[in-house]
Design a protein around this motif. Structure first.
Motif, PDB file in Angstrom:
ATOM      1  N   SER A  82     -23.574  45.219  60.102  1.00 43.79           N
ATOM      2  CA  SER A  82     -22.737  43.603  60.930  1.00 43.79           C
ATOM      3  C   SER A  82     -23.530  43.677  62.291  1.00 43.79           C
ATOM      4  CB  SER A  82     -21.771  43.713  60.552  1.00 43.79           C
ATOM      5  OG  SER A  82     -20.693  42.270  60.700  1.00 43.79           O
ATOM      6  N   ARG A  83     -23.517  42.227  62.381  1.00 44.84           N
ATOM      7  CA  ARG A  83     -23.382  41.847  64.121  1.00 44.84           C
ATOM      8  C   ARG A  83     -23.145  40.496  64.096  1.00 44.84           C
ATOM      9  NH1 ARG A  83     -30.056  42.307  64.572  1.00 44.84           N
ATOM     10  NH2 ARG A  83     -30.299  44.285  63.481  1.00 44.84           N
ATOM     11  N   HIS A  84     -22.412  40.677  65.338  1.00 50.00           N
ATOM     12  CA  HIS A  84     -21.178  39.166  65.988  1.00 50.00           C
ATOM     13  C   HIS A  84     -20.996  38.918  66.969  1.00 50.00           C
ATOM     14  CE1 HIS A  84     -16.716  37.976  65.813  1.00 50.00           C
ATOM     15  NE2 HIS A  84     -17.257  37.467  64.525  1.00 50.00           N
ATOM     16  N   CYS A  85     -20.718  37.610  67.058  1.00 49.75           N
ATOM     17  CA  CYS A  85     -21.156  37.075  68.396  1.00 49.75           C
ATOM     18  C   CYS A  85     -20.135  35.951  68.811  1.00 49.75           C
ATOM     19  CB  CYS A  85     -21.941  37.030  68.751  1.00 49.75           C
ATOM     20  SG  CYS A  85     -21.937  35.609  70.195  1.00 49.75           S
ATOM     21  N   THR A  86     -18.896  35.759  69.466  1.00 49.66           N
ATOM     22  CA  THR A  86     -17.609  34.851  69.517  1.00 49.66           C
ATOM     23  C   THR A  86     -17.543  34.069  71.049  1.00 49.66           C
ATOM     24  OG1 THR A  86     -16.558  36.610  67.975  1.00 49.66           O
ATOM     25  CG2 THR A  86     -15.334  34.520  68.926  1.00 49.66           C
ATOM     26  N   HIS A 121     -28.759  35.603  70.806  1.00 51.03           N
ATOM     27  CA  HIS A 121     -28.030  35.724  70.107  1.00 51.03           C
ATOM     28  C   HIS A 121     -29.063  36.413  68.949  1.00 51.03           C
ATOM     29  CE1 HIS A 121     -25.000  38.303  71.882  1.00 51.03           C
ATOM     30  NE2 HIS A 121     -24.375  37.118  71.977  1.00 51.03           N
ATOM     31  N   ASP A 155     -18.045  31.944  66.500  1.00 48.87           N
ATOM     32  CA  ASP A 155     -18.118  32.925  66.033  1.00 48.87           C
ATOM     33  C   ASP A 155     -19.786  32.597  64.980  1.00 48.87           C
ATOM     34  OD1 ASP A 155     -16.265  35.158  66.299  1.00 48.87           O
ATOM     35  OD2 ASP A 155     -15.103  33.947  64.705  1.00 48.87           O
ATOM     36  N   GLU A 192     -21.842  35.806  63.118  1.00 47.49           N
ATOM     37  CA  GLU A 192     -22.167  36.812  61.903  1.00 47.49           C
ATOM     38  C   GLU A 192     -23.064  37.223  60.833  1.00 47.49           C
ATOM     39  OE1 GLU A 192     -18.401  39.724  60.312  1.00 47.49           O
ATOM     40  OE2 GLU A 192     -18.236  37.769  59.733  1.00 47.49           O
ATOM     41  N   LEU A 214     -24.259  39.170  57.965  1.00 51.87           N
ATOM     42  CA  LEU A 214     -24.088  40.639  57.451  1.00 51.87           C
ATOM     43  C   LEU A 214     -24.583  40.175  56.353  1.00 51.87           C
ATOM     44  CD1 LEU A 214     -22.045  42.859  56.788  1.00 51.87           C
ATOM     45  CD2 LEU A 214     -20.256  40.769  55.343  1.00 51.87           C
ATOM     46  N   THR A 222     -23.167  33.774  58.848  1.00 47.44           N
ATOM     47  CA  THR A 222     -22.051  32.564  58.986  1.00 47.44           C
ATOM     48  C   THR A 222     -22.460  32.433  60.412  1.00 47.44           C
ATOM     49  OG1 THR A 222     -21.002  33.772  56.862  1.00 47.44           O
ATOM     50  CG2 THR A 222     -19.761  31.947  57.853  1.00 47.44           C
ATOM     51  N   TRP A 248     -17.434  26.276  58.575  1.00 45.93           N
ATOM     52  CA  TRP A 248     -18.510  26.806  58.882  1.00 45.93           C
ATOM     53  C   TRP A 248     -19.457  26.754  57.490  1.00 45.93           C
ATOM     54  CZ3 TRP A 248     -19.966  28.822  53.523  1.00 45.93           C
ATOM     55  CH2 TRP A 248     -18.549  28.233  52.471  1.00 45.93           C
ATOM     56  N   THR A 306     -23.020  28.593  55.870  1.00 44.86           N
ATOM     57  CA  THR A 306     -24.105  29.605  55.934  1.00 44.86           C
ATOM     58  C   THR A 306     -25.487  29.284  55.958  1.00 44.86           C
ATOM     59  OG1 THR A 306     -23.880  30.044  53.751  1.00 44.86           O
ATOM     60  CG2 THR A 306     -22.540  31.000  55.063  1.00 44.86           C
TER      61      THR A 306
END
Length: 177
Positions: free
Chosen positions: A6-10, A30, A67, A69, A71, A76, A129, A131
């Motif tokens: 998983s990669r995530h940025c906030t 990103h 956010d 993300e 996955l 998303t 949100w 996707t």
């Protein structure tokens, strides 16, 4: 088995027009770093629409959290704000709507995304949100197995002779006789 972690940025920000451009650049960087260049335009468009909605409509303040993300095969993008009022997709199709300069944000998100939705968070706000499916990973060329690799070329074939003396074979000799 998970083939990709998983990669995530906030990013937390006040949804002001100058900040919206900054968030677009952050998301683009990103996605470029994650090798998801084909998703940059739809993700940047979608986050721009969501942040514009916060800027124009959210009460009591314009603070929000973006956010992104990744996955497996799904990206998303979500925006959480402090306004509990839920947005509605404008489905009007009147002639006046054809030239409208606002009110199309969720329609654009629906058009560029695979899925989208709203998660109410009681009186503390909501999250909107969407996707995007990630493009398939490029196929890698097959890796030859050790037993399948060709033998190195050693020149003309040699035949064994007594006492370890090697002589060229008739098939591999360029000399007459």
């Amino acid at each position: 088995m998970i083939s990709q972690p998983s990669r995530h940025c906030t990013v937390e920000l006040q949804a002001l027009p100058s900040r919206i451009g900054q968030v677009r650049r952050i998301i683009s960087a990103h996605l470029r770093h994650w090798n998801l260049d084909p998703l940059i335009d739809p993700a940047a468009l979608g986050v721009t629409e969501l942040l514009t909605n916060v800027h124009r409509h959210a009460q009591p303040d314009k603070m929000c959290v973006v956010d992104i993300e990744l996955l497996l095969d799904r990206l998303t993008v979500s925006v959480r704000d402090h306004d509990p009022r839920l947005p509605a997709l404008d489905t009007g199709a009147g002639d006046d709507d054809l030239y409208a300069t606002s009110g199309r944000g969720l329609g654009l998100i629906a058009a560029v995304s695979d899925t989208w939705g709203v998660r109410p968070q009681g009186e503390t706000g909501k999250t909107v949100w969407f996707t995007l499916a990630t493009p398939p990973a490029p196929a890698l060329p097959p890796c030859p197995m050790a037993h399948e690799s060709p033998a190195p070329d050693t020149g003309p074939a040699l035949t064994g002779a007594p006492d370890g003396v090697r002589e060229p074979s008739a098939a591999g000799s360029a000399l007459p006789g």
